[in-house]
Write a protein that holds these residues in place. Structure first.
Motif, PDB file in Angstrom:
ATOM      1  N   GLU A  67      -4.403  -3.031   0.201  1.00  0.00           N
ATOM      2  CA  GLU A  67      -4.295  -4.393   0.703  1.00  0.00           C
ATOM      3  C   GLU A  67      -2.847  -4.777   0.940  1.00  0.00           C
ATOM      4  O   GLU A  67      -1.922  -4.101   0.502  1.00  0.00           O
ATOM      5  N   ASP A  68      -2.698  -5.870   1.637  1.00  0.00           N
ATOM      6  CA  ASP A  68      -1.386  -6.442   1.895  1.00  0.00           C
ATOM      7  C   ASP A  68      -0.710  -6.762   0.558  1.00  0.00           C
ATOM      8  O   ASP A  68      -1.360  -7.238  -0.377  1.00  0.00           O
ATOM      9  N   TYR A  69       0.582  -6.496   0.459  1.00  0.00           N
ATOM     10  CA  TYR A  69       1.300  -6.691  -0.798  1.00  0.00           C
ATOM     11  C   TYR A  69       1.184  -8.122  -1.308  1.00  0.00           C
ATOM     12  O   TYR A  69       0.965  -8.348  -2.500  1.00  0.00           O
ATOM     13  N   ARG A  70       1.314  -9.102  -0.422  1.00  0.00           N
ATOM     14  CA  ARG A  70       1.233 -10.501  -0.859  1.00  0.00           C
ATOM     15  C   ARG A  70      -0.113 -10.810  -1.515  1.00  0.00           C
ATOM     16  O   ARG A  70      -0.173 -11.444  -2.563  1.00  0.00           O
TER      17      ARG A  70
ATOM     18  N   ASP B 229       6.957   6.273   4.470  1.00  0.00           N
ATOM     19  CA  ASP B 229       7.061   5.434   3.282  1.00  0.00           C
ATOM     20  C   ASP B 229       5.871   4.501   3.108  1.00  0.00           C
ATOM     21  O   ASP B 229       5.841   3.693   2.207  1.00  0.00           O
ATOM     22  N   GLY B 230       4.879   4.611   3.964  1.00  0.00           N
ATOM     23  CA  GLY B 230       3.713   3.740   3.871  1.00  0.00           C
ATOM     24  C   GLY B 230       2.588   4.363   3.065  1.00  0.00           C
ATOM     25  O   GLY B 230       2.650   5.510   2.632  1.00  0.00           O
ATOM     26  N   VAL B 231       1.558   3.566   2.857  1.00  0.00           N
ATOM     27  CA  VAL B 231       0.372   4.040   2.150  1.00  0.00           C
ATOM     28  C   VAL B 231      -0.193   5.262   2.880  1.00  0.00           C
ATOM     29  O   VAL B 231      -0.345   5.235   4.099  1.00  0.00           O
ATOM     30  N   PRO B 232      -0.514   6.322   2.172  1.00  0.00           N
ATOM     31  CA  PRO B 232      -1.084   7.513   2.827  1.00  0.00           C
ATOM     32  C   PRO B 232      -2.570   7.305   3.160  1.00  0.00           C
ATOM     33  O   PRO B 232      -3.460   7.951   2.614  1.00  0.00           O
TER      34      PRO B 232
ATOM     35  N   PHE C 187      -1.530   0.461 -10.151  1.00  0.00           N
ATOM     36  CA  PHE C 187      -1.031  -0.159  -8.937  1.00  0.00           C
ATOM     37  C   PHE C 187       0.110   0.668  -8.359  1.00  0.00           C
ATOM     38  O   PHE C 187       0.993   1.113  -9.099  1.00  0.00           O
ATOM     39  N   LEU C 188       0.099   0.853  -7.055  1.00  0.00           N
ATOM     40  CA  LEU C 188       1.151   1.579  -6.337  1.00  0.00           C
ATOM     41  C   LEU C 188       1.642   0.678  -5.201  1.00  0.00           C
ATOM     42  O   LEU C 188       0.829   0.167  -4.415  1.00  0.00           O
ATOM     43  N   ARG C 189       2.953   0.497  -5.107  1.00  0.00           N
ATOM     44  CA  ARG C 189       3.520  -0.348  -4.053  1.00  0.00           C
ATOM     45  C   ARG C 189       4.146   0.519  -2.973  1.00  0.00           C
ATOM     46  O   ARG C 189       4.951   1.408  -3.255  1.00  0.00           O
ATOM     47  N   TYR C 190       3.771   0.232  -1.731  1.00  0.00           N
ATOM     48  CA  TYR C 190       4.302   0.915  -0.551  1.00  0.00           C
ATOM     49  C   TYR C 190       4.768  -0.138   0.439  1.00  0.00           C
ATOM     50  O   TYR C 190       3.991  -0.598   1.278  1.00  0.00           O
ATOM     51  N   GLY C 191       6.007  -0.590   0.347  1.00  0.00           N
ATOM     52  CA  GLY C 191       6.527  -1.569   1.296  1.00  0.00           C
ATOM     53  C   GLY C 191       5.711  -2.839   1.298  1.00  0.00           C
ATOM     54  O   GLY C 191       5.622  -3.537   0.305  1.00  0.00           O
ATOM     55  N   ASP C 192       5.077  -3.138   2.420  1.00  0.00           N
ATOM     56  CA  ASP C 192       4.293  -4.364   2.570  1.00  0.00           C
ATOM     57  C   ASP C 192       2.839  -4.206   2.154  1.00  0.00           C
ATOM     58  O   ASP C 192       2.033  -5.102   2.386  1.00  0.00           O
ATOM     59  N   ASP C 193       2.489  -3.077   1.580  1.00  0.00           N
ATOM     60  CA  ASP C 193       1.116  -2.821   1.151  1.00  0.00           C
ATOM     61  C   ASP C 193       1.098  -2.334  -0.294  1.00  0.00           C
ATOM     62  O   ASP C 193       2.110  -1.905  -0.829  1.00  0.00           O
ATOM     63  N   MET C 194      -0.078  -2.408  -0.892  1.00  0.00           N
ATOM     64  CA  MET C 194      -0.235  -1.848  -2.229  1.00  0.00           C
ATOM     65  C   MET C 194      -1.610  -1.219  -2.362  1.00  0.00           C
ATOM     66  O   MET C 194      -2.547  -1.567  -1.651  1.00  0.00           O
ATOM     67  N   VAL C 195      -1.692  -0.264  -3.275  1.00  0.00           N
ATOM     68  CA  VAL C 195      -2.936   0.419  -3.594  1.00  0.00           C
ATOM     69  C   VAL C 195      -3.295   0.032  -5.026  1.00  0.00           C
ATOM     70  O   VAL C 195      -2.459   0.108  -5.918  1.00  0.00           O
ATOM     71  N   THR C 196      -4.539  -0.395  -5.216  1.00  0.00           N
ATOM     72  CA  THR C 196      -5.055  -0.691  -6.546  1.00  0.00           C
ATOM     73  C   THR C 196      -6.156   0.314  -6.845  1.00  0.00           C
ATOM     74  O   THR C 196      -7.062   0.508  -6.033  1.00  0.00           O
ATOM     75  N   VAL C 197      -6.065   0.972  -8.000  1.00  0.00           N
ATOM     76  CA  VAL C 197      -7.086   1.928  -8.425  1.00  0.00           C
ATOM     77  C   VAL C 197      -7.702   1.371  -9.706  1.00  0.00           C
ATOM     78  O   VAL C 197      -7.020   1.228 -10.717  1.00  0.00           O
TER      79      VAL C 197
END
Length: 133
Positions: free
Chosen positions: A100-103, A29-32, A78-88
């Motif tokens: 980066e860290d979700y916060r 479930d985390g960022v790939p 933006f993609l949210r993966y639990g405590d992390d996120m991906v910004t494109v």
């Protein structure tokens, strides 16, 4: 005696490596991260796709591993993966990918994440291992 210390040290190092890899957000479930690293061109702590739009890059990442939530705004995805996120983001006719860290990501892009949980609220539980404790 020295060989016993070496064995204990090797076992300790192996356990630390295993624990760190288990927490690296590349689980189910985390960022790939490893897929992104293998698919796109590294640029410092970010990745670049010189030819593909942010919408197509974010779709490809989401297709590889489903995000918990998706959003867009300001030309970014933006993609949210639990405590992390991906910004494109748009970048020189292609895309720039940041993990980066979700916060931190929420703080930077909250104007585009209106339906995402505020990580500074009392009810936020992250979404990583042990969520909802």
């Amino acid at each position: 005696m020295n060989s016993a210390r070496l064995v204990r040290g090797a076992v300790a190092a192996t356990l630390v490596a295993l624990l760190l890899s288990a927490c690296s957000s590349d689980g189910d479930d985390g960022v790939p991260r490893s897929w992104i690293r293998d698919t796109y061109t590294v640029s410092g702590s970010r990745w670049i796709d010189k030819d593909t739009s942010p919408s197509r890059v974010s779709d490809a990442i989401h297709k590889h591993r489903k995000a918990l939530d998706r959003s867009s705004g300001g030309g970014k995805r933006f993609l949210r993966y639990g405590d992390d996120m991906v910004t494109v983001s748009p970048y020189r006719g292609g895309s720039l990918i940041e993990i980066e860290d979700y916060r931190n990501g929420y703080r930077r892009h909250q104007q585009h994440l209106v339906n995402w949980p505020n990580p500074n609220s009392q009810s936020y539980r992250g979404g990583g291992p042990g969520e909802g404790k």
